[in-house]
Scaffold this motif. Sequence first.
Motif, PDB file in Angstrom:
ATOM      1  N   ILE A 108      17.947  -5.686 -39.984  1.00  0.00           N
ATOM      2  CA  ILE A 108      18.022  -6.796 -40.350  1.00  0.00           C
ATOM      3  C   ILE A 108      16.358  -7.277 -40.739  1.00  0.00           C
ATOM      4  N   ALA A 109      16.375  -8.277 -41.722  1.00  0.00           N
ATOM      5  CA  ALA A 109      15.200  -8.886 -42.392  1.00  0.00           C
ATOM      6  C   ALA A 109      14.665  -9.935 -41.191  1.00  0.00           C
ATOM      7  N   PRO A 110      13.354 -10.156 -41.051  1.00  0.00           N
ATOM      8  CA  PRO A 110      12.900 -11.158 -40.368  1.00  0.00           C
ATOM      9  C   PRO A 110      13.719 -12.671 -40.558  1.00  0.00           C
ATOM     10  N   PRO A 111      14.091 -13.402 -39.800  1.00  0.00           N
ATOM     11  CA  PRO A 111      14.826 -14.788 -40.136  1.00  0.00           C
ATOM     12  C   PRO A 111      13.740 -15.624 -40.779  1.00  0.00           C
ATOM     13  N   ARG A 112      14.330 -16.399 -41.641  1.00  0.00           N
ATOM     14  CA  ARG A 112      13.374 -17.307 -42.333  1.00  0.00           C
ATOM     15  C   ARG A 112      13.143 -18.648 -41.821  1.00  0.00           C
ATOM     16  N   SER A 113      13.572 -18.972 -40.506  1.00  0.00           N
ATOM     17  CA  SER A 113      13.487 -20.012 -39.891  1.00  0.00           C
ATOM     18  C   SER A 113      13.089 -19.778 -38.640  1.00  0.00           C
ATOM     19  N   GLY A 114      12.970 -21.030 -37.607  1.00  0.00           N
ATOM     20  CA  GLY A 114      12.736 -20.868 -36.255  1.00  0.00           C
ATOM     21  C   GLY A 114      13.915 -20.227 -35.376  1.00  0.00           C
ATOM     22  N   ASN A 115      14.745 -19.562 -35.980  1.00  0.00           N
ATOM     23  CA  ASN A 115      16.026 -19.165 -35.179  1.00  0.00           C
ATOM     24  C   ASN A 115      15.740 -17.537 -34.894  1.00  0.00           C
ATOM     25  N   TRP A 116      14.354 -16.944 -35.140  1.00  0.00           N
ATOM     26  CA  TRP A 116      14.221 -15.657 -34.598  1.00  0.00           C
ATOM     27  C   TRP A 116      14.242 -15.477 -33.415  1.00  0.00           C
ATOM     28  N   ILE A 117      14.241 -16.253 -32.333  1.00  0.00           N
ATOM     29  CA  ILE A 117      14.431 -15.893 -31.017  1.00  0.00           C
ATOM     30  C   ILE A 117      15.795 -15.816 -30.678  1.00  0.00           C
ATOM     31  N   LEU A 118      16.862 -16.386 -31.146  1.00  0.00           N
ATOM     32  CA  LEU A 118      18.040 -16.383 -30.924  1.00  0.00           C
ATOM     33  C   LEU A 118      18.593 -15.104 -31.631  1.00  0.00           C
ATOM     34  N   ILE A 119      18.241 -14.930 -32.934  1.00  0.00           N
ATOM     35  CA  ILE A 119      18.703 -13.887 -33.744  1.00  0.00           C
ATOM     36  C   ILE A 119      18.300 -12.401 -32.881  1.00  0.00           C
ATOM     37  N   GLY A 120      17.003 -12.464 -32.656  1.00  0.00           N
ATOM     38  CA  GLY A 120      16.646 -11.216 -31.946  1.00  0.00           C
ATOM     39  C   GLY A 120      17.123 -11.050 -30.817  1.00  0.00           C
ATOM     40  N   SER A 121      17.422 -11.990 -29.904  1.00  0.00           N
ATOM     41  CA  SER A 121      18.222 -11.849 -28.798  1.00  0.00           C
ATOM     42  C   SER A 121      19.547 -11.176 -28.838  1.00  0.00           C
ATOM     43  N   ILE A 122      20.091 -11.775 -29.604  1.00  0.00           N
ATOM     44  CA  ILE A 122      21.714 -11.400 -29.917  1.00  0.00           C
ATOM     45  C   ILE A 122      21.343  -9.939 -30.553  1.00  0.00           C
ATOM     46  N   THR A 123      20.639  -9.770 -31.339  1.00  0.00           N
ATOM     47  CA  THR A 123      20.505  -8.297 -31.972  1.00  0.00           C
ATOM     48  C   THR A 123      20.230  -7.180 -30.824  1.00  0.00           C
ATOM     49  N   GLU A 124      19.449  -7.548 -29.787  1.00  0.00           N
ATOM     50  CA  GLU A 124      19.008  -6.774 -28.920  1.00  0.00           C
ATOM     51  C   GLU A 124      20.402  -6.382 -28.161  1.00  0.00           C
ATOM     52  N   ASP A 125      21.015  -7.455 -27.682  1.00  0.00           N
ATOM     53  CA  ASP A 125      22.118  -7.433 -26.937  1.00  0.00           C
ATOM     54  C   ASP A 125      23.235  -6.357 -27.739  1.00  0.00           C
ATOM     55  N   LEU A 126      23.276  -6.848 -29.009  1.00  0.00           N
ATOM     56  CA  LEU A 126      24.392  -5.880 -29.814  1.00  0.00           C
ATOM     57  C   LEU A 126      23.922  -4.572 -29.884  1.00  0.00           C
ATOM     58  N   ARG A 127      22.529  -4.135 -29.764  1.00  0.00           N
ATOM     59  CA  ARG A 127      22.178  -2.772 -29.856  1.00  0.00           C
ATOM     60  C   ARG A 127      22.624  -1.946 -28.598  1.00  0.00           C
TER      61      ARG A 127
END
Length: 137
Positions: A108-127
């Motif tokens: 994934i590319a870095p999120p464009r908004s302040g949602n980076w914590i949620l996207i990072g958390s979900i991505t790590e759980d998905l990994r």
Amino acid sequence: MRDKADASIAAGEESLTLNPRRGAHRGELADQRALLSKLSPIVTQVVGMTRAAVDLYDPSLHEEPTVAAIAEQLRRAAHDVRLAVHLADVDPEPMTSAIPALTSPLVIAPPRSGNWILIGSITEDLRRIREELLDEE
């Protein structure tokens, strides 16, 4: 549900302790225990993803380009979990329905908004879910 399954397996094992026919059922209970052990970490990750989504949800989340890719990866992971427990619908045409759907990690590319914590958390759980499913193979 995971705790109820664990309790049911434990009750079955206890019930077979003095049963003269325990040999016929011991293998089945061992298979159920092994499946529960494989699925427990995945359940933990899904609970974590749900909690993160509830706690950190933002209405602008759908604007992130990565969200659709994460949803697709979750759909593929669900297919692979169903394969692990032999519940997937396997159609003869195409035979790919019996092949695991998680083929490569999500980049994934870095999120464009302040949602980076949620996207990072979900991505790590998905990994972590992906690693658990690959360990099953």
